[in-house]
Design an enzyme around this catalytic site. Sequence first.
Site, mmCIF file in Angstrom:
data_model
loop_
_atom_site.group_PDB
_atom_site.id
_atom_site.type_symbol
_atom_site.label_atom_id
_atom_site.label_comp_id
_atom_site.label_asym_id
_atom_site.label_seq_id
_atom_site.Cartn_x
_atom_site.Cartn_y
_atom_site.Cartn_z
ATOM 1 N N PRO A 18 0.852 -1.193 0.000
ATOM 2 C CA PRO A 18 0.000 0.000 0.000
ATOM 3 C C PRO A 18 0.884 1.238 0.000
ATOM 4 O O PRO A 18 1.803 1.346 0.820
ATOM 5 C CB PRO A 18 -0.782 -0.117 1.324
ATOM 6 C CG PRO A 18 0.029 -1.023 2.193
ATOM 7 C CD PRO A 18 0.820 -1.912 1.290
ATOM 8 N N CYS A 102 2.133 2.713 9.821
ATOM 9 C CA CYS A 102 2.399 4.034 9.225
ATOM 10 C C CYS A 102 3.007 4.975 10.258
ATOM 11 O O CYS A 102 2.441 5.180 11.332
ATOM 12 C CB CYS A 102 1.095 4.630 8.676
ATOM 13 S SG CYS A 102 1.367 6.254 7.952
ATOM 14 N N LYS A 141 -0.591 -5.243 9.007
ATOM 15 C CA LYS A 141 0.741 -4.795 8.576
ATOM 16 C C LYS A 141 1.345 -3.931 9.676
ATOM 17 O O LYS A 141 0.737 -2.947 10.110
ATOM 18 C CB LYS A 141 0.610 -3.993 7.274
ATOM 19 C CG LYS A 141 1.933 -3.482 6.722
ATOM 20 C CD LYS A 141 1.734 -2.930 5.300
ATOM 21 C CE LYS A 141 3.016 -2.419 4.672
ATOM 22 N NZ LYS A 141 3.372 -1.068 5.053
ATOM 23 N N GLY A 203 10.326 -4.398 2.850
ATOM 24 C CA GLY A 203 11.343 -3.394 3.113
ATOM 25 C C GLY A 203 12.555 -3.509 2.221
ATOM 26 O O GLY A 203 13.263 -4.513 2.239
HETATM 27 C C1 LIG Z 1 4.790 7.289 -0.487
HETATM 28 C C2 LIG Z 1 4.532 6.159 0.470
HETATM 29 C C3 LIG Z 1 3.229 5.905 0.862
HETATM 30 C C4 LIG Z 1 2.971 4.844 1.761
HETATM 31 N N1 LIG Z 1 1.681 4.581 2.119
HETATM 32 C C5 LIG Z 1 1.407 3.520 2.918
HETATM 33 C C6 LIG Z 1 0.080 3.170 3.242
HETATM 34 O O1 LIG Z 1 -0.894 3.790 2.802
HETATM 35 N N2 LIG Z 1 -0.116 2.088 4.071
HETATM 36 C C7 LIG Z 1 0.928 1.356 4.578
HETATM 37 O O2 LIG Z 1 0.709 0.380 5.306
HETATM 38 N N3 LIG Z 1 2.196 1.659 4.261
HETATM 39 C C8 LIG Z 1 2.456 2.713 3.439
HETATM 40 N N4 LIG Z 1 3.750 2.966 3.096
HETATM 41 C C9 LIG Z 1 4.809 2.042 3.507
HETATM 42 C C10 LIG Z 1 5.008 0.960 2.438
HETATM 43 O O3 LIG Z 1 3.860 0.171 2.282
HETATM 44 C C11 LIG Z 1 6.205 0.048 2.791
HETATM 45 O O4 LIG Z 1 5.936 -0.577 4.017
HETATM 46 C C12 LIG Z 1 7.520 0.800 2.905
HETATM 47 O O5 LIG Z 1 7.658 1.742 1.863
HETATM 48 C C13 LIG Z 1 8.702 -0.167 2.892
HETATM 49 O O6 LIG Z 1 8.697 -0.958 1.721
HETATM 50 P P1 LIG Z 1 9.607 -0.597 0.425
HETATM 51 O O7 LIG Z 1 11.029 -0.461 0.903
HETATM 52 O O8 LIG Z 1 9.411 -1.747 -0.504
HETATM 53 O O9 LIG Z 1 9.097 0.709 -0.107
HETATM 54 C C14 LIG Z 1 4.034 4.047 2.252
HETATM 55 C C15 LIG Z 1 5.346 4.327 1.841
HETATM 56 C C16 LIG Z 1 5.603 5.359 0.958
HETATM 57 C C17 LIG Z 1 7.017 5.614 0.532
#
Ligand SMILES: Cc1cc2nc3c(=O)[nH]c(=O)nc-3n(C[C@H](O)[C@H](O)[C@H](O)COP(=O)(O)O)c2cc1C
Length: 315
Positions: A18, A102, A141, A203
């Site tokens: 998300p 979050c 999550k 992550g």
């Molecule tokens: C722009 C942005 C928006 C995000 N929005 C959400 C969200 O709505 N819900 C959520 O659980 N995590 C949110 N996250 C966290 C991501 O889901 C994820 O846990 C985090 O970016 C780590 O994963 P990655 O390294 O693959 O990006 C957001 C992250 C970013 C950068």
Amino acid sequence: MSLQIADIHIASPLLLAPLAGYTNLPFRHLCREYGAGLCFSEMISCFGLAYGQQKTVAMLATAAEESPVSFQLFGADVGMMGKAAQLLNAMQPQLLDINMGCPVKKVTKKGAGAALMGTPKLAEEIIKKVVAVSRFPVTVKFRLGVDKTHITCVDFAKMAEDSGAAAVIVHGRTWSQGFTGTADWEYIARVKENVTVPVIGNGDIVNYQNAMYYLEKGYADGVMIGRGALGNPWVFSPAGKPATLAGRVEGALQHLNFIKKYLDTRRSFASTKNHIGRYFTNIKGSSAIRKGIYACASFSDLYHYLTRLQNQSDW
Ligand SMILES: Cc1cc2nc3c(=O)[nH]c(=O)nc-3n(C[C@H](O)[C@H](O)[C@H](O)COP(=O)(O)O)c2cc1C
């Protein structure tokens, strides 16, 4: 390799995270076409949903072609979370996720998101309530813990499982880390050793091979990819992001087609340019291309700009 969450079969264990502001219906559908097994909506406010706020209602758009999809709820009020989950029963996601990770102030100052890791009793009540009223399997999550001196992910995961969660999703950072530092997958593996429901690790995964490494080594049952998928739906398939301009343009045009299919192209234009600009990182001429994208005044301008790029053979 596939993944099963409760009675939902998920053809690939690579999932789209998300991402508020990004994981709308066109982007989710695109990622499904490129190999993601399951995509998550942006976080949806339980209050916004319960009060029928227009912006929130727009987030509930889905299409049969993107099935299975998961809608993610956030909030810290047990009654409101239950009400929101009940309202979702009339809609068409296949799974429901609760955001307990979050770190954004606007969310945590109301006790929601990652703040719930500091109030596990309340987190437990919320999970139990949502599980009790939802007709969908519920996932949760969360992060490693509040900070590095309070790493509680194993206990939190056990609590979520005991409360009825059908899977847990662990982002390998603490709340206090925000998005700094690196995700620690060793803790994700520890969660997997301690629960029986599927564990989805999250992550810093930026390519397919990276994801496969953690799956094959048994760190998790699924891998969720967030930032690595922006401008890069190819992250869900072995070949990865094309090196050629023509390949990048092809993906960007497919994304535009989905935006046109599902959204008001005028109202979503700022977000469209943000998405499309990301297809052209680390490629010759990228800064000129991104300038060109941002200079476009309308959706059709942008469409024509990309088709002209596609016809340039000297890039
Ligand atoms: C722009 C942005 C928006 C995000 N929005 C959400 C969200 O709505 N819900 C959520 O659980 N995590 C949110 N996250 C966290 C991501 O889901 C994820 O846990 C985090 O970016 C780590 O994963 P990655 O390294 O693959 O990006 C957001 C992250 C970013 C950068």
